[in-house]
Design a protein around this motif. Structure first.
Motif, mmCIF file in Angstrom:
data_model
loop_
_atom_site.group_PDB
_atom_site.id
_atom_site.type_symbol
_atom_site.label_atom_id
_atom_site.label_comp_id
_atom_site.label_asym_id
_atom_site.label_seq_id
_atom_site.Cartn_x
_atom_site.Cartn_y
_atom_site.Cartn_z
ATOM 1 N N ALA A 182 0.724 -1.257 0.080
ATOM 2 C CA ALA A 182 0.089 -0.158 0.040
ATOM 3 C C ALA A 182 0.870 1.306 0.174
ATOM 4 C CB ALA A 182 -1.142 -0.052 1.190
ATOM 5 N N PHE A 183 2.073 0.986 0.294
ATOM 6 C CA PHE A 183 2.996 2.271 0.397
ATOM 7 C C PHE A 183 3.202 2.973 -1.020
ATOM 8 C CE2 PHE A 183 6.313 -0.576 -1.012
ATOM 9 C CZ PHE A 183 6.983 0.394 -1.603
ATOM 10 N N GLN A 184 3.110 2.212 -1.866
ATOM 11 C CA GLN A 184 3.242 2.632 -3.306
ATOM 12 C C GLN A 184 2.187 3.301 -3.808
ATOM 13 O OE1 GLN A 184 5.025 -0.609 -5.892
ATOM 14 N NE2 GLN A 184 4.211 -2.133 -4.235
ATOM 15 N N TRP A 185 0.813 3.421 -3.261
ATOM 16 C CA TRP A 185 -0.349 3.902 -3.782
ATOM 17 C C TRP A 185 -1.033 4.864 -2.729
ATOM 18 C CZ3 TRP A 185 -4.663 2.382 -1.320
ATOM 19 C CH2 TRP A 185 -4.508 1.193 -1.083
ATOM 20 N N TYR A 186 -0.791 4.400 -1.463
ATOM 21 C CA TYR A 186 -1.575 5.338 -0.415
ATOM 22 C C TYR A 186 -1.116 6.917 -0.261
ATOM 23 C CZ TYR A 186 -2.972 7.230 3.867
ATOM 24 O OH TYR A 186 -3.763 8.182 5.022
ATOM 25 N N ARG A 187 -2.083 7.783 -0.338
ATOM 26 C CA ARG A 187 -1.781 8.998 -0.189
ATOM 27 C C ARG A 187 -2.516 9.613 1.113
ATOM 28 N NH1 ARG A 187 1.652 7.347 -2.877
ATOM 29 N NH2 ARG A 187 2.411 7.881 -4.895
ATOM 30 N N PRO A 188 -1.935 10.257 1.875
ATOM 31 C CA PRO A 188 -2.414 10.855 3.163
ATOM 32 C C PRO A 188 -3.708 11.712 2.630
ATOM 33 C CG PRO A 188 -0.018 10.918 3.544
ATOM 34 C CD PRO A 188 -0.375 10.327 2.143
ATOM 35 N N ASP A 189 -3.555 12.773 1.675
ATOM 36 C CA ASP A 189 -4.432 13.501 0.991
ATOM 37 C C ASP A 189 -5.344 12.846 0.143
ATOM 38 O OD1 ASP A 189 -2.712 13.265 -0.800
ATOM 39 O OD2 ASP A 189 -2.544 15.395 -1.273
ATOM 40 N N GLY A 190 -5.547 11.473 0.167
ATOM 41 C CA GLY A 190 -6.592 10.685 -0.752
ATOM 42 C C GLY A 190 -7.979 10.789 -0.291
ATOM 43 N N ARG A 191 -8.721 10.353 -1.247
ATOM 44 C CA ARG A 191 -10.200 10.395 -0.857
ATOM 45 C C ARG A 191 -10.517 9.665 0.309
ATOM 46 N NH1 ARG A 191 -14.695 7.464 -2.410
ATOM 47 N NH2 ARG A 191 -13.364 6.024 -3.799
ATOM 48 N N LEU A 192 -9.586 8.534 0.609
ATOM 49 C CA LEU A 192 -10.055 7.468 1.856
ATOM 50 C C LEU A 192 -8.937 7.725 2.391
ATOM 51 C CD1 LEU A 192 -11.283 4.194 -0.356
ATOM 52 C CD2 LEU A 192 -12.570 6.076 1.047
ATOM 53 N N GLY A 193 -9.363 7.766 4.034
ATOM 54 C CA GLY A 193 -8.212 7.569 4.700
ATOM 55 C C GLY A 193 -7.894 6.227 5.291
ATOM 56 N N ILE A 194 -6.839 6.061 5.956
ATOM 57 C CA ILE A 194 -5.979 4.787 6.407
ATOM 58 C C ILE A 194 -7.133 3.857 6.712
ATOM 59 C CG2 ILE A 194 -5.062 5.194 8.525
ATOM 60 C CD1 ILE A 194 -3.312 3.404 5.176
ATOM 61 N N ASP A 195 -8.093 4.170 7.776
ATOM 62 C CA ASP A 195 -8.993 3.273 8.286
ATOM 63 C C ASP A 195 -10.097 2.736 7.349
ATOM 64 O OD1 ASP A 195 -7.623 3.543 10.976
ATOM 65 O OD2 ASP A 195 -8.906 5.496 11.636
ATOM 66 N N GLU A 196 -10.590 3.783 6.467
ATOM 67 C CA GLU A 196 -11.464 3.221 5.399
ATOM 68 C C GLU A 196 -10.813 2.178 4.671
ATOM 69 O OE1 GLU A 196 -14.238 6.926 4.382
ATOM 70 O OE2 GLU A 196 -12.034 7.617 4.553
ATOM 71 N N ILE A 197 -9.630 2.673 4.086
ATOM 72 C CA ILE A 197 -8.851 1.486 3.303
ATOM 73 C C ILE A 197 -8.727 0.164 4.214
ATOM 74 C CG2 ILE A 197 -6.512 1.034 2.361
ATOM 75 C CD1 ILE A 197 -6.461 3.970 1.670
ATOM 76 N N ALA A 198 -8.316 0.281 5.473
ATOM 77 C CA ALA A 198 -8.030 -0.951 6.042
ATOM 78 C C ALA A 198 -9.484 -1.616 6.457
ATOM 79 C CB ALA A 198 -7.668 -0.544 7.659
ATOM 80 N N ASP A 199 -10.700 -1.076 6.384
ATOM 81 C CA ASP A 199 -11.966 -1.691 6.512
ATOM 82 C C ASP A 199 -12.061 -2.520 5.088
ATOM 83 O OD1 ASP A 199 -12.787 -0.630 8.818
ATOM 84 O OD2 ASP A 199 -13.878 0.993 8.028
ATOM 85 N N GLN A 200 -11.803 -1.973 3.962
ATOM 86 C CA GLN A 200 -12.022 -2.409 2.873
ATOM 87 C C GLN A 200 -10.925 -3.769 2.676
ATOM 88 O OE1 GLN A 200 -12.498 -0.407 -0.960
ATOM 89 N NE2 GLN A 200 -13.466 1.630 0.256
ATOM 90 N N PHE A 201 -9.721 -3.467 3.180
ATOM 91 C CA PHE A 201 -8.783 -4.659 2.988
ATOM 92 C C PHE A 201 -9.577 -6.017 4.037
ATOM 93 C CE2 PHE A 201 -4.340 -3.808 1.392
ATOM 94 C CZ PHE A 201 -4.862 -2.873 0.535
ATOM 95 N N CYS A 202 -9.742 -5.471 5.220
ATOM 96 C CA CYS A 202 -10.273 -6.400 6.034
ATOM 97 C C CYS A 202 -11.786 -7.340 5.329
ATOM 98 C CB CYS A 202 -10.798 -5.864 7.351
ATOM 99 S SG CYS A 202 -9.347 -5.366 8.444
#
Length: 211
Positions: A182-202
């Motif tokens: 995820a470090f390759q594409w995650y952006r702190p200022d992106g549409r989804l926060g890390i918690d929302e991304i984690a929800d989808q990954f889970c």
């Protein structure tokens, strides 16, 4: 010639902090400079001089804390793995449910991408530059962290919570690879926060593991 009181790094290699010399802050400044440079330019293209210049220090200060550029790389990776192992071990001790353990481990891994992005990037891309005992140490800690993920996956398979057609080690490698990548594409200022991304990954991972 500048004196110590005129700012910059004293000739002794000890930085003149406003409230006095502080070894931990000096070490931290060197680590932060190396993190920034290794993430941006890579280990090979970063020079020792760039590291000390970025920290506002001297090579004398550097060699007071580190043996070499490789030593800095090793300590960066070593400290990050230690923090992840400690947190993952606490997750295992807190909850026996393999589903909840794995959910928490996924969140831990993705949280590291947000809070320690440079560490994750450097671990993924630069650890090939480690040699000898340093490489062995990092490899052993990486295996220890993987084993904490594997333990949750395998117990889920053994208890019927996850599909018994799965191979625990292969599933574990897939999960860790997804999270670390995820470090390759995650952006702190992106549409989804890390918690929302984690929800989808889970959701994606756990649904894929269940019978």
């Amino acid at each position: 010639m500048k004196s110590d009181s005129e700012g910059g790094a004293p000739r002794s290699g000890r930085r003149k902090w406003p409230d006095g010399y502080d070894p931990q802050r000096t070490r931290g400044a060197l680590i932060q400079s190396a993190l920034d440079l290794f993430e941006r330019d890579g280990f090979d293209r970063t020079t020792l001089q760039q590291i000390v210049d970025g920290a506002g220090l001297t090579k004398g200060a550097f060699y007071h804390h580190f043996q070499s550029k490789e030593d800095v790389l090793w300590q960066i990776q070593n400290e990050y793995l230690d923090s992840q192992i400690e947190a993952a071990t606490a997750i295992r001790e807190k909850d026996d449910d393999p589903v909840e353990q794995l959910r928490a481990l996924i969140r831990l891994s993705l949280g590291g991408v947000e809070s320690h992005r440079a560490h994750v990037t450097i671990f993924s891309q630069e650890r090939r530059h480690l040699t000898g005992q340093r490489l062995e140490t990092v490899a052993a800690k990486r295996n220890e962290l993987e084993s904490l993920f594997l333990d949750a996956v395998q117990r889920g398979i053994d208890t019927g919570v996850f599909r018994d057609s799965l191979t625990g080690r292969i599933a574990t490698f897939g999960i860790i690879g997804m999270c670390a990548g995820a470090f390759q594409w995650y952006r702190p200022d992106g549409r989804l926060g890390i918690d929302e991304i984690a929800d989808q990954f889970c959701e994606l991972i756990l649904d894929g593991l269940r019978p």
